[in-house]
Design a protein around this motif. Structure first.
Motif, PDB file in Angstrom:
ATOM      1  N   ASP A  86      15.058  11.676  -1.634  1.00 35.99           N
ATOM      2  CA  ASP A  86      14.698  12.128  -2.971  1.00 35.99           C
ATOM      3  C   ASP A  86      14.198  10.950  -3.801  1.00 35.99           C
ATOM      4  OD1 ASP A  86      15.605  14.706  -2.335  1.00 35.99           O
ATOM      5  OD2 ASP A  86      17.639  14.273  -3.047  1.00 35.99           O
ATOM      6  N   VAL A  87      13.305  11.242  -4.751  1.00 40.98           N
ATOM      7  CA  VAL A  87      12.822  10.222  -5.681  1.00 40.98           C
ATOM      8  C   VAL A  87      13.372  10.543  -7.068  1.00 40.98           C
ATOM      9  CG1 VAL A  87      10.799   9.250  -6.817  1.00 40.98           C
ATOM     10  CG2 VAL A  87      10.733   9.738  -4.382  1.00 40.98           C
ATOM     11  N   TYR A  88      14.004   9.542  -7.691  1.00 39.60           N
ATOM     12  CA  TYR A  88      14.590   9.723  -9.013  1.00 39.60           C
ATOM     13  C   TYR A  88      13.715   9.053 -10.072  1.00 39.60           C
ATOM     14  CZ  TYR A  88      18.836  11.363  -6.733  1.00 39.60           C
ATOM     15  OH  TYR A  88      19.733  12.084  -5.985  1.00 39.60           O
ATOM     16  N   ILE A  89      13.455   9.803 -11.126  1.00 33.91           N
ATOM     17  CA  ILE A  89      12.723   9.263 -12.273  1.00 33.91           C
ATOM     18  C   ILE A  89      13.730   9.130 -13.411  1.00 33.91           C
ATOM     19  CG2 ILE A  89      10.849   9.646 -13.912  1.00 33.91           C
ATOM     20  CD1 ILE A  89       9.438  11.316 -11.787  1.00 33.91           C
ATOM     21  N   ASN A  90      14.098   7.903 -13.747  1.00 34.10           N
ATOM     22  CA  ASN A  90      15.085   7.659 -14.800  1.00 34.10           C
ATOM     23  C   ASN A  90      14.428   7.713 -16.162  1.00 34.10           C
ATOM     24  OD1 ASN A  90      17.472   7.153 -13.170  1.00 34.10           O
ATOM     25  ND2 ASN A  90      16.421   5.308 -12.479  1.00 34.10           N
ATOM     26  N   VAL A  91      15.035   8.492 -17.050  1.00 31.22           N
ATOM     27  CA  VAL A  91      14.474   8.687 -18.393  1.00 31.22           C
ATOM     28  C   VAL A  91      15.587   8.570 -19.426  1.00 31.22           C
ATOM     29  CG1 VAL A  91      12.628  10.197 -17.544  1.00 31.22           C
ATOM     30  CG2 VAL A  91      14.800  11.196 -18.272  1.00 31.22           C
ATOM     31  N   PRO A  92      15.233   8.287 -20.686  1.00 29.57           N
ATOM     32  CA  PRO A  92      16.249   8.229 -21.749  1.00 29.57           C
ATOM     33  C   PRO A  92      16.807   9.617 -22.061  1.00 29.57           C
ATOM     34  CG  PRO A  92      14.187   7.151 -22.399  1.00 29.57           C
ATOM     35  CD  PRO A  92      13.901   7.934 -21.175  1.00 29.57           C
ATOM     36  N   VAL A  93      18.001   9.633 -22.616  1.00 27.68           N
ATOM     37  CA  VAL A  93      18.569  10.886 -23.119  1.00 27.68           C
ATOM     38  C   VAL A  93      17.670  11.387 -24.253  1.00 27.68           C
ATOM     39  CG1 VAL A  93      20.554  11.924 -24.263  1.00 27.68           C
ATOM     40  CG2 VAL A  93      20.901  10.218 -22.470  1.00 27.68           C
ATOM     41  N   GLY A  94      17.356  12.682 -24.211  1.00 29.12           N
ATOM     42  CA  GLY A  94      16.437  13.252 -25.194  1.00 29.12           C
ATOM     43  C   GLY A  94      15.053  13.509 -24.635  1.00 29.12           C
ATOM     44  N   THR A  95      14.876  13.297 -23.318  1.00 26.65           N
ATOM     45  CA  THR A  95      13.565  13.492 -22.690  1.00 26.65           C
ATOM     46  C   THR A  95      13.412  14.931 -22.217  1.00 26.65           C
ATOM     47  OG1 THR A  95      13.466  11.194 -21.952  1.00 26.65           O
ATOM     48  CG2 THR A  95      12.035  12.753 -20.825  1.00 26.65           C
ATOM     49  N   ILE A  96      12.239  15.482 -22.470  1.00 32.22           N
ATOM     50  CA  ILE A  96      11.887  16.834 -22.027  1.00 32.22           C
ATOM     51  C   ILE A  96      10.765  16.721 -21.003  1.00 32.22           C
ATOM     52  CG2 ILE A  96      10.855  19.031 -22.739  1.00 32.22           C
ATOM     53  CD1 ILE A  96      12.213  18.709 -25.422  1.00 32.22           C
ATOM     54  N   ALA A  97      10.872  17.487 -19.915  1.00 35.95           N
ATOM     55  CA  ALA A  97       9.823  17.525 -18.891  1.00 35.95           C
ATOM     56  C   ALA A  97       9.116  18.869 -18.960  1.00 35.95           C
ATOM     57  CB  ALA A  97      10.411  17.309 -17.501  1.00 35.95           C
ATOM     58  N   LYS A  98       7.779  18.820 -18.914  1.00 42.95           N
ATOM     59  CA  LYS A  98       6.969  20.039 -18.952  1.00 42.95           C
ATOM     60  C   LYS A  98       5.987  20.033 -17.787  1.00 42.95           C
ATOM     61  CE  LYS A  98       6.973  20.316 -24.036  1.00 42.95           C
ATOM     62  NZ  LYS A  98       6.109  20.372 -25.252  1.00 42.95           N
ATOM     63  N   ASN A  99       5.584  21.237 -17.362  1.00 33.87           N
ATOM     64  CA  ASN A  99       4.549  21.312 -16.329  1.00 33.87           C
ATOM     65  C   ASN A  99       3.176  21.276 -16.978  1.00 33.87           C
ATOM     66  OD1 ASN A  99       4.079  23.902 -17.356  1.00 33.87           O
ATOM     67  ND2 ASN A  99       5.181  24.933 -15.705  1.00 33.87           N
ATOM     68  N   GLU A 100       2.130  21.428 -16.173  1.00 36.55           N
ATOM     69  CA  GLU A 100       0.757  21.314 -16.695  1.00 36.55           C
ATOM     70  C   GLU A 100       0.419  22.406 -17.697  1.00 36.55           C
ATOM     71  OE1 GLU A 100      -2.343  19.853 -13.706  1.00 36.55           O
ATOM     72  OE2 GLU A 100      -0.802  20.687 -12.382  1.00 36.55           O
ATOM     73  N   GLU A 101       1.131  23.546 -17.621  1.00 39.05           N
ATOM     74  CA  GLU A 101       0.871  24.643 -18.554  1.00 39.05           C
ATOM     75  C   GLU A 101       1.642  24.481 -19.859  1.00 39.05           C
ATOM     76  OE1 GLU A 101       1.531  25.309 -15.167  1.00 39.05           O
ATOM     77  OE2 GLU A 101      -0.665  25.310 -14.984  1.00 39.05           O
ATOM     78  N   GLY A 102       2.422  23.411 -19.956  1.00 39.70           N
ATOM     79  CA  GLY A 102       3.193  23.178 -21.166  1.00 39.70           C
ATOM     80  C   GLY A 102       4.551  23.845 -21.175  1.00 39.70           C
ATOM     81  N   GLU A 103       4.926  24.471 -20.053  1.00 47.02           N
ATOM     82  CA  GLU A 103       6.230  25.131 -19.982  1.00 47.02           C
ATOM     83  C   GLU A 103       7.319  24.096 -19.733  1.00 47.02           C
ATOM     84  OE1 GLU A 103       5.380  27.627 -16.701  1.00 47.02           O
ATOM     85  OE2 GLU A 103       4.600  29.276 -17.910  1.00 47.02           O
TER      86      GLU A 103
END
Length: 327
Positions: A86-103
């Motif tokens: 698995d590949v882990y992407i470390n991000v700060p607390v408060g991060t939102i991930a969206k797909n290309e459609e903005g969902e």
């Protein structure tokens, strides 16, 4: 270049699943061995993980592609292939991930939280699964399935107890530097603050709360003028909004209404948050002027007066904030 980054777009590809094995059992004293192939391993996932020690997406700024490992093929003796890493992407607390459609795929609210952004491909089944009464020695197996692929957008919204809201040069940076160890840039011109600053404010009995100095609003910000949506995005994640109206404003209540309107234009739900209205730079005012300014505001919107330079009113301001947070 600022060391605060709050928006990153990365091309991600999870791992392809390993193929199942079509191996047939071949042993010296078993001339008619049956199917003996194992399943393929799944491909590696792409996983977002919260890191409480990070406060910006800067480490990801120059990451263009992230690719997880392929799963290994199945082996003989019904051995399942190893999973792709698995590949882990470390991000700060408060991060939102969206797909290309903005969902929205998910958001990180605490340190160590993990969210799978893209599932690794499923490993194929070995020929052992296709054995039947009419087909005792199947010589085929499933190929692995491809992983998911696409762009992921990461947006960081500052998580703080108190967000400072005001026009440029309202005294937000001065207040933050006066009540915390944060050292924001302070100068007598608009937009000194171009990126959010966070400070830990010490309170009574070793208590504390987090205050965020958000870049200044200008009229029309909700339509994208000035820093526009960039700062409004951060205001959404604060528990309390502390409005700062400078003492030298020409119309204090009107300035508050403009700020309030920009928030409503961007997101009406922001009005559901607790407000505290304050007048900064109170060292410029005498008691009579303070009464005149207070009279501009309705009874339920009475401002607090403080000065980040002299310290006047800071204790009362912190008391009001704490009461709102824990009342």
């Amino acid at each position: 270049m600022s060391n605060f980054v709050d928006y990153v777009k990365i091309h991600c590809k999870s791992g392809h699943g390993g193929a199942g094995s079509a191996h047939l059992r071949r042993e010296k004293y078993i001339p008619k061995g049956g199917p003996d192939g194992g399943d393929g391993g799944r491909g590696g996932h792409i996983i977002m993980r919260g890191n409480g020690n990070e406060w910006t997406l800067l480490p990801l700024r120059y990451t263009r592609h992230v690719k997880a490992e392929r799963g290994e093929n199945g082996g003989k003796n019904q051995l399942t292939g190893a999973f792709g890493a698995d590949v882990y992407i470390n991000v700060p607390v408060g991060t939102i991930a969206k797909n290309e459609e903005g969902e929205i795929i998910g958001e990180i609210l605490e340190d160590g939280q993990e969210i799978i952004l893209m599932q690794g491909g499923k490993g194929g089944l070995g020929n052992e699964h296709f054995k039947s009464s009419t087909n005792q020695t199947p010589r085929y197996a499933q190929p692995g399935l491809p992983g998911e692929e696409g762009f992921i957008v990461f947006e960081l919204k500052i998580l703080a107890d108190v967000g400072l809201v005001g026009f440029p040069n309202a005294g937000k940076s001065t207040l933050l530097s006066a009540v915390s160890a944060a050292k924001p840039k302070i100068a007598d011109y608009a937009f000194t603050t171009l990126t959010p600053n966070l400070g830990i404010v010490d309170y009574r009995n070793y208590k504390s709360f987090v205050m965020a100095d958000i870049p200044g609003i200008i009229e029309g910000a909700a339509e994208g003028k000035g820093l526009g949506h960039r700062f409004l995005r951060h205001i959404e994640r604060n528990s309390i909004l502390l409005f700062l109206i400078p003492a030298d404003s020409e119309d204090h209540f009107q300035e508050f209404k403009i700020l309030e309107n920009e928030l409503v234009e961007y997101n009406p739900e922001l009005l559901d948050k607790d407000f505290i209205i304050s007048v900064s730079k109170a060292d410029l005012l005498d008691d009579e002027l303070k009464k005149e300014i207070a009279a501009e505001f309705p009874e339920n919107r009475q401002p607090l007066f403080f000065s980040g330079v002299t310290g006047e009113g800071l204790v009362e301001l912190k008391d009001a904030i704490w009461k709102k947070l824990h009342g």
